[in-house]
Design a protein around this motif. Structure first.
Motif, short mmCIF file in Angstrom:
data_model
loop_
_atom_site.label_atom_id
_atom_site.label_comp_id
_atom_site.label_asym_id
_atom_site.label_seq_id
_atom_site.Cartn_x
_atom_site.Cartn_y
_atom_site.Cartn_z
N ILE A 79 -29.23 -1.53 -22.05
CA ILE A 79 -28.42 -2.47 -21.29
C ILE A 79 -26.93 -2.19 -21.48
O ILE A 79 -26.14 -2.24 -20.52
N MET A 80 -26.52 -1.85 -22.70
CA MET A 80 -25.11 -1.52 -22.95
C MET A 80 -24.69 -0.29 -22.15
O MET A 80 -23.59 -0.24 -21.58
N ILE A 81 -25.55 0.74 -22.11
CA ILE A 81 -25.24 1.94 -21.33
C ILE A 81 -25.12 1.59 -19.85
O ILE A 81 -24.21 2.06 -19.15
N PHE A 82 -26.02 0.73 -19.37
CA PHE A 82 -25.99 0.34 -17.96
C PHE A 82 -24.70 -0.44 -17.64
O PHE A 82 -24.14 -0.30 -16.54
N VAL A 83 -24.25 -1.25 -18.58
CA VAL A 83 -23.00 -2.00 -18.37
C VAL A 83 -21.81 -1.04 -18.33
O VAL A 83 -20.91 -1.17 -17.49
N VAL A 84 -21.79 -0.06 -19.23
CA VAL A 84 -20.70 0.92 -19.24
C VAL A 84 -20.66 1.69 -17.92
O VAL A 84 -19.59 1.90 -17.34
N VAL A 85 -21.82 2.10 -17.43
CA VAL A 85 -21.89 2.85 -16.17
C VAL A 85 -21.36 2.01 -15.01
O VAL A 85 -20.71 2.53 -14.10
N PHE A 86 -21.61 0.69 -15.06
CA PHE A 86 -21.11 -0.20 -14.00
C PHE A 86 -19.60 -0.07 -13.85
O PHE A 86 -19.08 0.06 -12.74
N PHE A 87 -18.88 -0.08 -14.96
CA PHE A 87 -17.42 -0.01 -14.89
C PHE A 87 -16.92 1.41 -14.61
O PHE A 87 -15.95 1.60 -13.88
N VAL A 88 -17.60 2.40 -15.20
CA VAL A 88 -17.19 3.79 -14.96
C VAL A 88 -17.35 4.14 -13.49
O VAL A 88 -16.55 4.90 -12.93
N PRO A 117 -36.77 5.85 -24.61
CA PRO A 117 -37.15 6.37 -23.28
C PRO A 117 -35.97 7.06 -22.60
O PRO A 117 -35.32 6.48 -21.72
N ILE A 118 -35.69 8.29 -23.02
CA ILE A 118 -34.50 8.99 -22.53
C ILE A 118 -34.54 9.15 -21.00
O ILE A 118 -33.55 8.86 -20.31
N VAL A 119 -35.67 9.59 -20.48
CA VAL A 119 -35.79 9.77 -19.02
C VAL A 119 -35.60 8.44 -18.31
O VAL A 119 -34.90 8.35 -17.29
N GLY A 120 -36.19 7.37 -18.84
CA GLY A 120 -36.07 6.06 -18.22
C GLY A 120 -34.63 5.57 -18.18
O GLY A 120 -34.17 5.04 -17.16
N ILE A 121 -33.89 5.75 -19.27
CA ILE A 121 -32.50 5.30 -19.31
C ILE A 121 -31.66 6.10 -18.32
O ILE A 121 -30.83 5.54 -17.59
N VAL A 122 -31.88 7.42 -18.28
CA VAL A 122 -31.10 8.26 -17.36
C VAL A 122 -31.41 7.90 -15.90
O VAL A 122 -30.50 7.86 -15.06
N LEU A 123 -32.67 7.62 -15.58
CA LEU A 123 -33.00 7.21 -14.22
C LEU A 123 -32.40 5.83 -13.91
O LEU A 123 -32.02 5.56 -12.77
N GLY A 124 -32.30 4.97 -14.92
CA GLY A 124 -31.62 3.69 -14.72
C GLY A 124 -30.15 3.88 -14.40
O GLY A 124 -29.58 3.19 -13.55
N VAL A 125 -29.52 4.86 -15.07
CA VAL A 125 -28.13 5.20 -14.77
C VAL A 125 -28.00 5.67 -13.33
O VAL A 125 -27.06 5.30 -12.61
N ALA A 126 -28.96 6.48 -12.88
CA ALA A 126 -28.94 6.96 -11.49
C ALA A 126 -29.06 5.80 -10.50
O ALA A 126 -28.38 5.78 -9.47
N LEU A 127 -29.91 4.82 -10.82
CA LEU A 127 -30.07 3.65 -9.95
C LEU A 127 -28.75 2.89 -9.82
O LEU A 127 -28.34 2.51 -8.72
N ILE A 128 -28.09 2.66 -10.94
CA ILE A 128 -26.84 1.89 -10.92
C ILE A 128 -25.77 2.63 -10.13
O ILE A 128 -25.08 2.06 -9.28
N ALA A 129 -25.64 3.93 -10.39
CA ALA A 129 -24.60 4.71 -9.72
C ALA A 129 -24.80 4.75 -8.22
O ALA A 129 -23.83 4.74 -7.45
N VAL A 156 -33.95 -4.90 -15.43
CA VAL A 156 -34.50 -5.56 -16.61
C VAL A 156 -35.97 -5.90 -16.38
O VAL A 156 -36.82 -5.72 -17.28
N LEU A 157 -36.30 -6.40 -15.18
CA LEU A 157 -37.69 -6.72 -14.86
C LEU A 157 -38.57 -5.48 -14.97
O LEU A 157 -39.66 -5.53 -15.57
N PHE A 158 -38.11 -4.36 -14.42
CA PHE A 158 -38.90 -3.12 -14.45
C PHE A 158 -39.03 -2.59 -15.88
O PHE A 158 -40.04 -1.98 -16.23
N MET A 159 -37.99 -2.80 -16.72
CA MET A 159 -38.04 -2.34 -18.11
C MET A 159 -39.19 -2.99 -18.88
O MET A 159 -39.77 -2.39 -19.79
N PHE A 160 -39.54 -4.23 -18.51
CA PHE A 160 -40.56 -4.96 -19.26
C PHE A 160 -41.90 -5.04 -18.54
O PHE A 160 -42.88 -5.51 -19.13
N THR A 161 -41.95 -4.61 -17.28
CA THR A 161 -43.20 -4.74 -16.53
C THR A 161 -43.70 -3.41 -15.98
O THR A 161 -44.61 -2.80 -16.54
N TYR A 162 -43.09 -2.93 -14.91
CA TYR A 162 -43.63 -1.79 -14.18
C TYR A 162 -43.45 -0.46 -14.91
O TYR A 162 -44.40 0.33 -15.03
#
Length: 498
Positions: free
Chosen positions: A389-398, A429-441, A484-490
């Motif tokens: 979540i912290m990485i996703f927040v940083v990407v939001f501002f970057v 989950p390195i791949v999952g976090i990186v794909l989350g970064v792609a979603l945000i960007a 966040v929903l996908f992180m805990f479910t799908y």
């Protein structure tokens, strides 16, 4: 005369600002090169970081065109690597002759090949008019109710994603169609219907693109970064399984926000289905060229989807597709015409950007940056969920610092991957976090200047930045809520998240 003088003065002022920006960026680059090397950072890594700083500043400020920045990046990488020590011997430099293949390594990367082939495919398909026929057929299918048309625009964007592997080309296709629909209502583009439709046309190409591996240029580049860091190779179907459901739900959220935040003037398109019927009639019967284009694209999509069976990499399949598109007697366009239609600036930018990322990784620059930015800040001690979540927040501002999604992801992804790998946590989950970064960007849509499709729609003159913020801010909440929903479910169900 005074108007011309004023315009010339403005142009001179802009040129002066850009020139000063380039000088300042060069000064910063030189200062980083001349500074003492920090502990744990090699001289080559320090110089590549200096080059990256200069190029990222150019991308953020657009002081020089992207094509020029790509050529400058290659040249600066040759110098940075060529005059750095070779191996562990500080007395021997590598030399520019040996640095040239390193600086050009991005152009032999499968991710770059995928991007270049995708741009060629988009240029070929849009030369036939097939994309417009697909769009109007979908709009005719959904009906003429205003809400149904909004839904039809979303379906059109998803359909075009499989036929046009270029975000900008899809936006350039979708926006004129939407303008035609607005005019069919007899309303100005700045009407409530007009604003909502144009906002959809500006946001959707990026959103649908992140759900398909071939849907946006950064996607295969991210796969290359992950593979280079020792992560598992993501195939076409893997990407679909992980991210397409997210983009579908996100688009549904976009639909509900757009249809409720804007009060439409009409409930039904005046003239009903006659409008879309007339547009299809203007296109005439499906030409032989369109039929060949359809066959080639369907074949390509099938080959992409079955890569786990035949084990031919997606980038190689894309090259086959381009070969079929230009082959005499089979194809739909000549090599000369295709050459004129391709955006060569983008081809250069992607190759140079991948080279920079690879050199940043090889020289240890990415690992050092990630250590400074994340490890020493204490983020590495957070739980997996809190860290993500912290990485996703940083990407939001970057993300607001870049006008190009591709430039943003090319610049930040290697550092994020380097940081995650350095933690040596098997549960991460390195791949999952990186794909989350792609979603945000790619899904973040708050101001027009942060994405090319939004700027294309904004250029039509229907909505303001305030209108986009009115839709984009609650949409950002939907974006993070779904992640966040996908992180805990799908994602745990499909093996992307632990």
């Amino acid at each position: 005369m005074s108007t011309l003088v004023h315009a010339a003065s403005d142009s001179t002022g802009v040129s002066t600002r850009k020139f000063l920006t380039v000088l300042i960026a060069l000064g910063i680059m030189i200062a980083i090169i001349m500074a003492p090397s920090p502990a744990g950072l090699s001289p080559a890594g320090q110089r590549v970081i200096a080059v990256m700083t200069f190029v990222v500043l150019m991308w953020i400020t657009e002081a020089i065109p992207y094509g020029v920045s790509a050529v400058a990046l290659i040249f600066l990488l040759i110098l940075a690597l060529g005059f750095s020590p070779a191996g562990n011997d500080p007395g021997t430099i590598l030399g520019t002759a040996k640095a040239i293949p390193l600086a050009l390594s991005g152009f032999s990367n499968s991710g770059w090949l995928f991007v270049a082939a995708g741009l060629a495919m988009a240029a070929s398909i849009t030369s036939t008019g097939l994309e417009k026929r697909v769009a109007y057929l979908i709009l005719k299918l959904v009906g003429t109710n205003t809400h149904a048309i909004m839904f039809g625009i979303i379906l059109t964007a998803f359909a075009l994603t499989f036929f046009i592997p270029s975000v900008i080309a899809r936006a350039a296709t979708l926006v004129p169609i939407v303008i035609g629909l607005i005019e069919a209502f007899g309303l100005p583009r700045s009407s409530q219907i007009g604003k909502a439709m144009l906002l959809l046309a500006g946001i959707l190409p990026s959103v649908t693109g992140v759900g398909v591996l071939t849907g946006a240029a950064p996607n295969p580049v991210i796969v290359s970064f992950l593979t280079g860091a020792g992560q598992a190779q993501l195939g076409y179907v893997d990407w679909l399984v992980y991210l397409l459901p997210y983009t579908v739900l996100f688009s549904i959220g976009l639909y509900f926000l757009a249809t409720r935040l804007f009060r439409f003037e009409f409930a039904e398109l005046p003239g009903g289905s006659e409008y879309t019927t007339a547009r299809l009639a203007e296109l005439g019967p499906m030409s032989a060229t369109e039929k060949r284009a359809s066959f080639i694209m369907v074949l390509t999509i099938l080959l992409w989807a079955t890569d786990k069976i035949h084990h031919v990499e997606a980038s190689a399949i894309s090259v086959l597709c381009v070969l079929l598109l230009v082959m005499p007697g089979v194809g739909i366009i000549t090599c000369n015409d295709l050459y004129k239609r391709i955006d060569w600036n983008s081809v250069l930018l992607f190759g140079a950007g991948i080279s920079m990322a690879e050199m940043l990784t090889r020289t240890g620059g990415a690992a050092w940056l990630s250590k400074v930015a994340f490890v020493e800040s204490g983020m590495g001690r957070l739980s997996v969920t809190a860290l993500a979540i912290m990485i996703f927040v940083v990407v939001f501002f970057v993300r607001f610092c870049f006008t190009s999604i591709t430039s943003c992801l090319t610049a930040i992804t290697p550092a994020i991957i380097g940081f995650l790998v350095s933690l040596q946590n098997p549960d991460l989950p390195i791949v999952g976090i990186v794909l989350g970064v792609a979603l945000i960007a790619q899904c973040l849509s708050i101001i027009p200047v942060t994405s090319a499709p939004a700027m294309i729609a904004y250029g039509a003159g229907g909505f303001t930045t305030r209108d986009m913020m009115r839709l984009g801010l609650p949409l950002a909440t939907v974006m993070y809520g779904l992640i966040v929903l996908f992180m805990f479910t799908y994602w745990p169900l499909v093996g992307l998240w632990k």
